[in-house]
Design a protein around this motif. Structure first.
Motif, PDB file in Angstrom:
ATOM      1  N   THR A   1       0.906  -1.304  -0.180  1.00 45.15           N
ATOM      2  CA  THR A   1      -0.017   0.091  -0.041  1.00 45.15           C
ATOM      3  C   THR A   1       0.822   1.230  -0.206  1.00 45.15           C
ATOM      4  O   THR A   1       0.671   2.242  -0.905  1.00 45.15           O
ATOM      5  CB  THR A   1      -0.833  -0.090   1.198  1.00 45.15           C
ATOM      6  N   ILE A  38       6.397   1.798  -5.144  1.00 43.00           N
ATOM      7  CA  ILE A  38       5.706   2.349  -6.234  1.00 43.00           C
ATOM      8  C   ILE A  38       4.749   3.461  -5.426  1.00 43.00           C
ATOM      9  O   ILE A  38       4.156   3.500  -4.615  1.00 43.00           O
ATOM     10  CB  ILE A  38       4.336   1.560  -6.709  1.00 43.00           C
ATOM     11  N   ASN A  56       2.361   6.300  -4.400  1.00 41.42           N
ATOM     12  CA  ASN A  56       0.741   6.614  -4.700  1.00 41.42           C
ATOM     13  C   ASN A  56       0.626   8.077  -5.089  1.00 41.42           C
ATOM     14  O   ASN A  56       0.187   8.936  -4.005  1.00 41.42           O
ATOM     15  CB  ASN A  56       0.349   6.342  -3.101  1.00 41.42           C
ATOM     16  N   GLY A  73      -4.146   8.939  -5.905  1.00 37.36           N
ATOM     17  CA  GLY A  73      -3.208   7.734  -6.259  1.00 37.36           C
ATOM     18  C   GLY A  73      -3.175   6.774  -5.208  1.00 37.36           C
ATOM     19  O   GLY A  73      -3.391   5.528  -5.817  1.00 37.36           O
ATOM     20  N   TYR A  74      -3.561   7.039  -3.897  1.00 36.03           N
ATOM     21  CA  TYR A  74      -3.606   5.987  -2.986  1.00 36.03           C
ATOM     22  C   TYR A  74      -4.957   5.023  -3.132  1.00 36.03           C
ATOM     23  O   TYR A  74      -4.897   3.952  -3.250  1.00 36.03           O
ATOM     24  CB  TYR A  74      -3.558   6.520  -1.654  1.00 36.03           C
ATOM     25  N   LYS A 112      -6.611   4.886  -6.090  1.00 38.92           N
ATOM     26  CA  LYS A 112      -6.664   4.195  -7.118  1.00 38.92           C
ATOM     27  C   LYS A 112      -6.007   2.889  -7.101  1.00 38.92           C
ATOM     28  O   LYS A 112      -6.183   1.899  -7.839  1.00 38.92           O
ATOM     29  CB  LYS A 112      -6.019   5.117  -8.303  1.00 38.92           C
ATOM     30  N   ARG A 113      -4.600   2.919  -6.356  1.00 39.40           N
ATOM     31  CA  ARG A 113      -3.717   1.613  -6.413  1.00 39.40           C
ATOM     32  C   ARG A 113      -4.474   0.546  -5.363  1.00 39.40           C
ATOM     33  O   ARG A 113      -4.324  -0.567  -5.320  1.00 39.40           O
ATOM     34  CB  ARG A 113      -2.382   1.968  -5.820  1.00 39.40           C
ATOM     35  N   ASN A 114      -4.990   1.103  -4.271  1.00 38.66           N
ATOM     36  CA  ASN A 114      -5.087   0.353  -3.198  1.00 38.66           C
ATOM     37  C   ASN A 114      -6.581   0.046  -2.622  1.00 38.66           C
ATOM     38  O   ASN A 114      -6.795  -0.903  -1.892  1.00 38.66           O
ATOM     39  CB  ASN A 114      -4.314   0.914  -1.849  1.00 38.66           C
ATOM     40  N   GLN A 168     -10.541  -3.981  -6.061  1.00 45.96           N
ATOM     41  CA  GLN A 168      -9.329  -3.131  -5.647  1.00 45.96           C
ATOM     42  C   GLN A 168      -8.558  -2.985  -7.124  1.00 45.96           C
ATOM     43  O   GLN A 168      -8.587  -3.988  -7.799  1.00 45.96           O
ATOM     44  CB  GLN A 168      -8.360  -3.916  -4.817  1.00 45.96           C
ATOM     45  N   GLY A 169      -8.197  -1.681  -7.499  1.00 48.95           N
ATOM     46  CA  GLY A 169      -7.448  -1.480  -8.778  1.00 48.95           C
ATOM     47  C   GLY A 169      -8.247  -1.343  -9.990  1.00 48.95           C
ATOM     48  O   GLY A 169      -7.855  -1.209 -11.138  1.00 48.95           O
ATOM     49  N   ASP A 225      -8.886   7.021 -13.088  1.00 44.98           N
ATOM     50  CA  ASP A 225      -8.529   7.963 -12.489  1.00 44.98           C
ATOM     51  C   ASP A 225      -9.487   9.213 -12.062  1.00 44.98           C
ATOM     52  O   ASP A 225      -9.438   9.905 -11.113  1.00 44.98           O
ATOM     53  CB  ASP A 225      -7.310   8.686 -13.625  1.00 44.98           C
TER      54      ASP A 225
END
Length: 303
Positions: free
Chosen positions: A105, A177, A179, A239-240, A242-244, A255-256, A260
């Motif tokens: 995360t 990666i 976030n 960003g956090y 969107k990724r997690n 998740q994921g 955007d």
């Protein structure tokens, strides 16, 4: 509110992708031909280090060092109850840095290998202790730990432990990666509220107050991070998300799977809500070059 006005105006512009959470920042200065041999070794070794698996807590050594590492692990997961005098909200380090900083995360693995380092938000070189206390003041909306306290030593010991075998002075950690969204679409707050109630409220509460520091941290209100936290920037929050998010399928969202735009809508809605202020915020980025999405006025304005 400064932030609400910016959200209504829109963030449909490129923003700098520098998230200054404890996950660390690399040096802005390229290594010179006179760099120490230690850094030359790190540069060579890092080319082969594409992934990194930290040692497990089952392998913590016996004795005083091991006990300090274990205390650091406890502090990561139970920050608000383990050091209540230093935390002003209902969050723990693991609220953002999942599994005490060892999952994907917002990883902290290898973080002590990149400190000390220059931090643009502070405008100076920070030690790992400085960076930890920055999070206590901002993300935890609290007060810094004493530099020589058992708790600070324990947190550094734990972060060193999950950075075992990462070369000191490493320039890049490929397994990290960030976030952050490079470009944040203009958020639709109404759609963000709809998505929040559909897929986030079960864990974080319909009123954003959360259900627990790690199960569902508070996202706004008195028990959440303050405006000066790294998560106060929409590029980082989007960003956090969107990724997690969500951690499991919630309301038909996996998740994921968020776009955007959806991530920006959610971040915009969350950050439009009231949260604690940060008295020192105007002093951030004293050398200028602040990211475009800083949600408050600064003494030093970008030219």
């Amino acid at each position: 509110m400064e932030l609400l006005a910016k959200l209504k105006k829109g963030y449909g512009i490129p923003v700098l992708a520098a998230a200054f959470l404890l996950s660390g920042c690399g040096s802005d200065n390229p290594a010179s031909s006179e760099e120490p041999q230690q850094n030359k070794t790190a540069t060579v070794e890092q080319t082969a280090m594409k992934t990194y698996e930290p040692p497990s807590m089952e392998k913590v050594p016996a004795g005083p060092l091991g006990e300090s590492i274990k205390l650091g692990y406890k502090l990561m997961n139970e920050t608000n109850t383990a050091v209540p005098n230093n935390v002003g909200n209902n969050l723990a380090c693991s609220s953002c840095h999942g599994t005490a900083g060892t999952d994907g995360t917002s990883p902290l693995t290898g973080v002590t290998a990149v400190y000390p380092t220059f931090n643009p938000r502070a405008g100076k070189v920070l030690t790992i202790e400085d960076r930890i206390n920055g999070c206590f003041k901002r993300s935890m909306n609290g007060h810094p730990l004493e530099a020589a306290s058992d708790e600070m030593r324990a947190m550094v010991a734990y972060l060193n432990y999950i950075s075992t075998n990462v070369p000191i002075g490493i320039k890049e950690r490929p397994w990290i990666i960030k976030n952050s969204l490079q470009t944040v679409p203009t958020p639709d707050l109404a759609n963000g509220e709809k998505l929040y109630q559909q897929s986030c409220s079960a864990c974080h509460g319909a009123d954003g107050s959360g259900t627990g520091p790690t199960s569902g941290p508070a996202l706004w209100g008195d028990k959440s991070f303050n405006i000066g936290a790294g998560m106060g920037r929409i590029s980082t929050t989007a960003g956090y998300i969107k990724r997690n998010m969500p951690l499991g399928e919630m309301g038909g969202v996996k998740q994921g799977s968020l776009t955007d735009q959806q991530a920006a809508d959610l971040a915009g809605f969350i950050l439009s809500k009231d949260r604690p202020d940060f008295a020192e915020k105007a002093n951030d980025w004293p050398l200028g070059n602040a990211p475009a999405d800083v949600p408050y006025e600064l003494k030093i304005k970008n030219q």
